[in-house]
Design a protein around this motif. Structure first.
Motif, PDB file in Angstrom:
ATOM      1  N   GLY A 158       0.758  -1.349   0.077  1.00  0.00           N
ATOM      2  CA  GLY A 158      -0.034  -0.089   0.098  1.00  0.00           C
ATOM      3  C   GLY A 158       0.789   1.162  -0.335  1.00  0.00           C
ATOM      4  N   GLY A 159       0.193   2.346  -0.146  1.00  0.00           N
ATOM      5  CA  GLY A 159       0.990   3.511  -0.153  1.00  0.00           C
ATOM      6  C   GLY A 159       0.043   4.771  -0.651  1.00  0.00           C
TER       7      GLY A 159
ATOM      8  N   ARG B 177     -11.904  -4.446   0.752  1.00  0.00           N
ATOM      9  CA  ARG B 177     -11.388  -2.950   1.203  1.00  0.00           C
ATOM     10  C   ARG B 177     -12.483  -2.225   2.104  1.00  0.00           C
ATOM     11  NH1 ARG B 177     -11.720   0.301  -4.820  1.00  0.00           N
ATOM     12  NH2 ARG B 177     -13.905   0.240  -4.980  1.00  0.00           N
ATOM     13  N   GLN B 178     -12.080  -1.445   2.865  1.00  0.00           N
ATOM     14  CA  GLN B 178     -12.828  -0.660   3.906  1.00  0.00           C
ATOM     15  C   GLN B 178     -12.623   0.847   3.924  1.00  0.00           C
ATOM     16  OE1 GLN B 178     -13.306  -1.978   7.823  1.00  0.00           O
ATOM     17  NE2 GLN B 178     -15.178  -1.133   8.031  1.00  0.00           N
ATOM     18  N   ALA B 179     -13.239   1.723   3.074  1.00  0.00           N
ATOM     19  CA  ALA B 179     -13.050   3.073   3.318  1.00  0.00           C
ATOM     20  C   ALA B 179     -13.628   3.711   4.271  1.00  0.00           C
ATOM     21  CB  ALA B 179     -13.884   3.540   1.987  1.00  0.00           C
ATOM     22  N   PRO B 180     -13.080   5.004   4.638  1.00  0.00           N
ATOM     23  CA  PRO B 180     -13.375   5.574   5.951  1.00  0.00           C
ATOM     24  C   PRO B 180     -14.958   5.823   6.106  1.00  0.00           C
ATOM     25  CG  PRO B 180     -11.284   6.836   5.168  1.00  0.00           C
ATOM     26  CD  PRO B 180     -11.847   5.722   3.939  1.00  0.00           C
TER      27      PRO B 180
ATOM     28  N   ASP C 200     -10.919   4.921  -4.780  1.00  0.00           N
ATOM     29  CA  ASP C 200     -10.176   3.544  -4.293  1.00  0.00           C
ATOM     30  C   ASP C 200      -9.736   3.732  -3.087  1.00  0.00           C
ATOM     31  OD1 ASP C 200      -9.464   3.269  -7.683  1.00  0.00           O
ATOM     32  OD2 ASP C 200     -11.181   2.184  -6.854  1.00  0.00           O
ATOM     33  N   THR C 201      -9.502   4.915  -2.361  1.00  0.00           N
ATOM     34  CA  THR C 201      -8.876   5.127  -1.274  1.00  0.00           C
ATOM     35  C   THR C 201      -9.617   4.173  -0.329  1.00  0.00           C
ATOM     36  OG1 THR C 201      -7.998   7.149  -1.617  1.00  0.00           O
ATOM     37  CG2 THR C 201      -7.988   6.719   0.637  1.00  0.00           C
ATOM     38  N   ALA C 202      -8.749   3.560   0.654  1.00  0.00           N
ATOM     39  CA  ALA C 202      -9.317   2.427   1.558  1.00  0.00           C
ATOM     40  C   ALA C 202      -8.088   1.565   2.295  1.00  0.00           C
ATOM     41  CB  ALA C 202     -10.365   1.557   0.820  1.00  0.00           C
ATOM     42  N   VAL C 203      -8.379   0.963   3.006  1.00  0.00           N
ATOM     43  CA  VAL C 203      -7.636  -0.267   3.813  1.00  0.00           C
ATOM     44  C   VAL C 203      -7.987  -1.417   2.907  1.00  0.00           C
ATOM     45  CG1 VAL C 203      -6.948  -1.323   5.690  1.00  0.00           C
ATOM     46  CG2 VAL C 203      -7.506   1.036   6.108  1.00  0.00           C
ATOM     47  N   TYR C 204      -6.910  -1.965   2.390  1.00  0.00           N
ATOM     48  CA  TYR C 204      -7.244  -3.356   1.758  1.00  0.00           C
ATOM     49  C   TYR C 204      -6.841  -4.553   2.535  1.00  0.00           C
ATOM     50  CZ  TYR C 204      -8.417  -0.617  -2.343  1.00  0.00           C
ATOM     51  OH  TYR C 204      -8.918   0.279  -3.487  1.00  0.00           O
ATOM     52  N   TYR C 205      -7.720  -5.535   2.613  1.00  0.00           N
ATOM     53  CA  TYR C 205      -7.393  -6.763   3.232  1.00  0.00           C
ATOM     54  C   TYR C 205      -7.351  -7.821   2.423  1.00  0.00           C
ATOM     55  CZ  TYR C 205      -8.923  -3.849   7.336  1.00  0.00           C
ATOM     56  OH  TYR C 205      -9.217  -2.813   8.090  1.00  0.00           O
ATOM     57  N   CYS C 206      -6.347  -8.677   2.628  1.00  0.00           N
ATOM     58  CA  CYS C 206      -6.292 -10.151   2.161  1.00  0.00           C
ATOM     59  C   CYS C 206      -7.283 -10.884   2.967  1.00  0.00           C
ATOM     60  CB  CYS C 206      -4.972 -10.348   1.970  1.00  0.00           C
ATOM     61  SG  CYS C 206      -4.335 -12.063   1.573  1.00  0.00           S
ATOM     62  N   ASN C 207      -8.123 -11.731   2.256  1.00  0.00           N
ATOM     63  CA  ASN C 207      -9.006 -12.728   2.963  1.00  0.00           C
ATOM     64  C   ASN C 207      -8.922 -14.178   2.404  1.00  0.00           C
ATOM     65  OD1 ASN C 207     -11.719 -13.642   1.997  1.00  0.00           O
ATOM     66  ND2 ASN C 207     -11.798 -13.028   4.242  1.00  0.00           N
TER      67      ASN C 207
ATOM     68  N   THR D 286      -3.463  -3.160   4.491  1.00  0.00           N
ATOM     69  CA  THR D 286      -2.748  -2.020   4.023  1.00  0.00           C
ATOM     70  C   THR D 286      -3.417  -0.878   3.491  1.00  0.00           C
ATOM     71  OG1 THR D 286      -0.704  -1.883   2.660  1.00  0.00           O
ATOM     72  CG2 THR D 286      -2.436  -3.284   1.686  1.00  0.00           C
ATOM     73  N   LEU D 287      -2.848   0.407   3.658  1.00  0.00           N
ATOM     74  CA  LEU D 287      -3.417   1.483   3.628  1.00  0.00           C
ATOM     75  C   LEU D 287      -3.170   1.791   1.995  1.00  0.00           C
ATOM     76  CD1 LEU D 287      -5.456   3.982   4.120  1.00  0.00           C
ATOM     77  CD2 LEU D 287      -3.449   5.014   5.082  1.00  0.00           C
ATOM     78  N   VAL D 288      -4.057   2.219   1.154  1.00  0.00           N
ATOM     79  CA  VAL D 288      -3.896   2.689  -0.133  1.00  0.00           C
ATOM     80  C   VAL D 288      -4.764   3.930  -0.216  1.00  0.00           C
ATOM     81  CG1 VAL D 288      -4.395   2.476  -2.509  1.00  0.00           C
ATOM     82  CG2 VAL D 288      -3.725   0.563  -1.388  1.00  0.00           C
TER      83      VAL D 288
END
Length: 113
Positions: free
Chosen positions: A9-10, A37-40, A87-94, A107-109
């Motif tokens: 992320g970044g 992903r989860q956006a604010p 697309d800004t969000a924390v992305y999670y591997c599942n 990881t934050l994008v």
């Protein structure tokens, strides 16, 4: 038990690209893997999944821009192109097997100019 660790992320400008990686360890036989992903202020949502057969599934919002891939069973990637501010969000591997979900820490994008 399954352990998932994300990276990649970044901060990226609109229109740019990023590649997320996830390393899976533990009992990963037969596991379906994916990215969420989860956006604010929003609920966690599906981005893409890939089955052990290689069959992929994408959210409509990312079709044609994101590509999920899996190498050697335990390495999962998400290539993200033409990124948008939304697309800004924390992305999670599942990982999913037998109705049990496993999650990485995320990881934050951030897509911003």
């Amino acid at each position: 038990q399954v352990q998932l660790v994300e990276s990649g992320g970044g901060l990226v400008q609109p229109g740019g690209s990023l590649r997320l990686s996830c390393v899976a360890s533990g009992s990963i036989f037969g596991i379906i893997m994916g990215w969420y992903r989860q956006a604010p202020g929003k609920e966690r949502e599906l981005v893409a999944t890939i089955a052990t057969s290689g069959t992929t599934n994408y959210a409509d919002s990312v079709k044609g821009r994101f590509t999920i891939s899996r190498v050697n069973v335990n390495y999962l990637y998400l290539q993200m192109n033409s990124l948008k501010p939304e697309d800004t969000a924390v992305y999670y591997c599942n990982g999913l097997r037998g109705g049990v979900n496993y999650w990485g820490e995320g990881t934050l994008v951030t897509v911003s100019s």
